[in-house]
Enzyme design. Structure first.
Site, PDB file in Angstrom:
ATOM      1  N   ASP A  46      -6.879  -5.291  -3.863  1.00 14.88           N
ATOM      2  CA  ASP A  46      -6.581  -3.882  -3.583  1.00 14.88           C
ATOM      3  C   ASP A  46      -5.332  -3.401  -4.325  1.00 14.88           C
ATOM      4  O   ASP A  46      -5.173  -2.217  -4.628  1.00 14.88           O
ATOM      5  CB  ASP A  46      -6.358  -3.666  -2.071  1.00 14.88           C
ATOM      6  CG  ASP A  46      -7.283  -4.503  -1.194  1.00 14.88           C
ATOM      7  OD1 ASP A  46      -7.638  -5.620  -1.601  1.00 14.88           O
ATOM      8  OD2 ASP A  46      -7.622  -4.051  -0.100  1.00 14.88           O
ATOM      9  N   ASP A  86       0.805  -1.227   0.000  1.00 16.03           N
ATOM     10  CA  ASP A  86       0.000   0.000   0.000  1.00 16.03           C
ATOM     11  C   ASP A  86       0.835   1.273   0.000  1.00 16.03           C
ATOM     12  O   ASP A  86       0.289   2.370   0.150  1.00 16.03           O
ATOM     13  CB  ASP A  86      -0.967  -0.012   1.187  1.00 16.03           C
ATOM     14  CG  ASP A  86      -2.069  -1.048   1.004  1.00 16.03           C
ATOM     15  OD1 ASP A  86      -2.481  -1.271  -0.155  1.00 16.03           O
ATOM     16  OD2 ASP A  86      -2.505  -1.644   1.994  1.00 16.03           O
TER      17      ASP A  86
HETATM   18  N1  GLY Z   1      -7.109  -2.050   1.461  1.00 18.11           N
HETATM   19  C1  GLY Z   1      -7.839  -2.509   2.591  1.00 18.11           C
HETATM   20  C2  GLY Z   1      -9.270  -2.162   2.532  1.00 18.11           C
HETATM   21  O1  GLY Z   1      -9.803  -1.841   1.492  1.00 18.11           O
HETATM   22  O2  GLY Z   1      -9.904  -2.210   3.579  1.00 18.11           O
END
Ligand code: GLY
Length: 388
Positions: free
Chosen positions: A168, A110
């Protein structure tokens, strides 16, 4: 000129009074917050006040995956209003994030969310060297997570996560497309495309729905098994994951021009739209029991951004389908979930962290819901700077 030429402009123009009204409400809240919340990296709220994530020990909260959304939101507002207070807060937050580079061992895939929206936007707007270095440093961290044999980017650290890939990630790889064009070095894009191709095979199901988490074979990249994630159960349909797929694939199309990514985004979008037949705000999971009813406004806001980008990128006679679907979601979000209390910080209520969490975490403001809602409304306004 045929009647429905320039249909995108026609529909957005018709809706401009509504768009302007919503932007004025957002600006009303955020102008105050750009000063009072400076120094925070908000994740959710406590008693109506934006507050940071506080779940990691020893000052490591700065590594939380959502910490780029607040500076990103400030940049959206700066681009939209040119109010310097927004710029100052965005830049202040970008500096706070430097501590995460020092912690380092908690960093994950992320880093795309964290730095592409903070330093990355700053650099694309103003060209500052320090911001460029931060964004490229994050891109190097992300690229280093690539498994060249299995052709995927590893999501998380820690035991058992060697082959773990989550949907994600489709949003994080935009940082890599940018890094390739910035450095004139195609390696970042090779990695992004290889990952997007793998995930298309392993996570996007034939009916357009998406797995959240799949463990992949380290050597071949073949799926070993899907694992239950933030949705109801393994094989169900977590709506935020669906929105990551929808928006992520259209962004890969925009960055590469490769038609298969647009087709993947459309497949994810058709599934998303079909699941909103009764009510335009998505449930947290499209394949969960009828009760409890858990909405996820953040999934709706993110999907709306993706739908608008699809509308911009398909031929004339397809545009209205996607644009109207986005408007339907956004209008319902504004009508039913906008936090109208001017003394409370968040824009949207009822984000869901996940399905199997406490009552509170199933219905709380989430900074990325506020971010994507604002991004979508600015897209309707005609702000074409692509933050991703
Ligand atoms: N990337 C983690 C979520 O969408 O909660």
């Amino acid at each position: 000129m045929a009647d429905n030429e320039n249909i995108f402009e026609k529909i957005t123009e018709e809706n401009m009074p509504w768009t302007d009204m919503v932007l004025s409400k957002i600006d009303g809240k955020l102008k105050r917050l750009s000063v009072s919340a400076r120094g925070k990296l908000p994740y959710t709220t406590k008693n109506g006040v934006y507050s940071d994530f506080d779940g990691y020990p020893d000052g490591k909260n700065v590594c939380w995956w959502t910490n780029g959304f607040w500076p990103g939101l400030m940049w959206l507002m700066y681009v939209g209003t040119k109010d310097e207070r927004y710029r100052e807060t965005a830049e202040y937050s970008e500096e706070l994030l430097d501590k995460a580079f020092d912690v380092y061992d908690l960093l994950h895939h992320d880093v795309g969310f964290m730095w592409h929206l903070s330093a990355g936007v700053n650099y694309r707007l103003f060209g500052g060297h320090r911001s460029k270095v931060r964004a490229l440093h994050a891109a190097d961290i992300l690229a280093a997570r690539f498994n060249p044999s299995g052709k995927f980017i590893r999501a998380w650290n820690g035991k058992g996560n060697k082959g773990r890939v989550i949907i994600d990630s489709m949003m994080n790889i935009n940082l890599l497309y940018w890094a390739s064009s910035e450095t004139d070095d195609p390696r970042y894009e090779y990695i992004a495309r290889a990952h997007a191709d793998t995930v298309m095979k392993t996570h996007l199901r034939p009916d357009g729905s998406a797995h959240h988490i799949v463990d992949l074979d380290l050597e071949t990249g073949e799926p070993i098994e899907a694992v239950g994630g933030q949705g109801y159960e393994t094989g169900s349909s977590w709506s935020r994951g669906q929105s990551w797929a929808l928006y992520g694939y259209v962004l890969s199309y925009i960055h590469t021009g490769d038609r298969k990514y647009l087709d993947a985004a459309k497949r994810a979008a058709h599934y998303f739209i079909a699941n909103l037949a009764e009510y335009p705000v998505p449930l947290c999971d499209f394949r969960a029991p009828e009760t409890p009813v858990i909405y996820d406004t953040s999934a709706g806001a993110c999907a709306a951004c993706g739908l608008i980008e699809i509308a911009k990128n398909v031929p004339e006679y397809e545009k209205a389908l996607y644009l109207r679907a986005a408007l339907r979601i956004l209008k319902a979000l504004e009508k039913d979930f906008f936090d109208q209390n001017e003394n409370e910080d968040p824009i949207l209520k009822n984000g869901a962290v996940a399905y199997h969490v406490s009552e509170k975490e199933r219905a709380m403001p989430l900074i990325y819901g506020d971010y994507f809602f604002t991004e979508a409304i600015y897209k309707l306004k005609g702000n074409d700077m692509l933050f991703w």
